[in-house]
Write a protein that holds these residues in place. Structure first.
Motif, short mmCIF file in Angstrom:
data_model
loop_
_atom_site.label_atom_id
_atom_site.label_comp_id
_atom_site.label_asym_id
_atom_site.label_seq_id
_atom_site.Cartn_x
_atom_site.Cartn_y
_atom_site.Cartn_z
N LEU A 107 0.84 -1.19 0.00
CA LEU A 107 0.00 0.00 0.00
C LEU A 107 0.88 1.25 0.00
N ASP A 108 0.54 2.20 -0.85
CA ASP A 108 1.29 3.45 -0.97
C ASP A 108 0.37 4.58 -0.51
N THR A 109 0.72 5.27 0.57
CA THR A 109 -0.13 6.34 1.10
C THR A 109 0.27 7.73 0.62
N ASN A 110 1.19 7.80 -0.35
CA ASN A 110 1.56 9.12 -0.88
C ASN A 110 0.32 9.83 -1.42
N GLY A 111 0.15 11.07 -1.02
CA GLY A 111 -1.00 11.86 -1.45
C GLY A 111 -2.15 11.85 -0.46
N LEU A 112 -2.13 10.92 0.51
CA LEU A 112 -3.21 10.84 1.50
C LEU A 112 -3.15 12.04 2.44
N VAL A 113 -4.29 12.72 2.58
CA VAL A 113 -4.40 13.87 3.48
C VAL A 113 -5.62 13.65 4.36
#
Length: 166
Positions: free
Chosen positions: A45-51
């Motif tokens: 899982l890649d959480t880059n961009g999650l705000v």
């Protein structure tokens, strides 16, 4: 409540400072989902961009893109809902997990180990077990008829680039 003595010139004044009530957080919300929402089995899982946004009782809020945790790591079929935790509060977002046809051992790659796993299972299912997801992934020839030597052969042909899809 804090009380301080303040000296101005020769006169001493006493001032009292009352601490404002601490804001209590009520919930968190997903403001922006991660950049990547579609995965193959076995991917991380890649959480880059999650705000996320933390909202307080007073209506005050703030956003952050770090400091949270998620309940998923290496993804498998069924991991379609991700829970984000931040300071004891949770929120969720959905992702899509693509079935990786041919990946009988669920490691996210189609290779000779998958052929061996299927052939071993077909030869002796009691001694060479596959989990339910591996069996679904491996059933590539006449899908739905169970695993046979033809499934192992078809995966092998795919790896050798004799056929281009499973």
């Amino acid at each position: 409540v804090s009380t301080w003595n303040y000296v101005k010139g020769v006169d001493q004044e006493r001032i009292t400072i009352k601490k404002k009530n601490e804001d209590k957080d009520v919930k968190i919300e997903i403001i922006q989902k991660p950049n990547k929402l579609v995965y193959n089995v076995g991917e991380k899982l890649d959480t880059n961009g999650l705000v996320i946004k933390q909202i307080y009782e007073t209506g005050r809020s703030f956003t952050t893109s770090s400091g949270f945790t998620v309940d998923k790591s290496l993804l498998k079929i069924g991991d379609n809902e991700v829970t984000v935790s931040y300071e004891g509060k949770t929120a969720t977002f959905n992702i899509i997990i693509n079935l990786l046809k041919g990946d009988s051992n669920n490691d996210g790659i189609i290779d000779v180990a998958d052929v061996v796993a299927v052939a071993s299972y077909v030869g002796n299912p009691e001694a060479n077990k596959l989990d339910s997801q591996g069996m679904i992934n491996a059933d590539v020839h006449n899908t739905g008829n169970g695993l046979t030597a033809d499934d192992a052969l078809m995966i092998q042909q795919y790896i050798a680039k004799i056929i281009d899809k499973l």
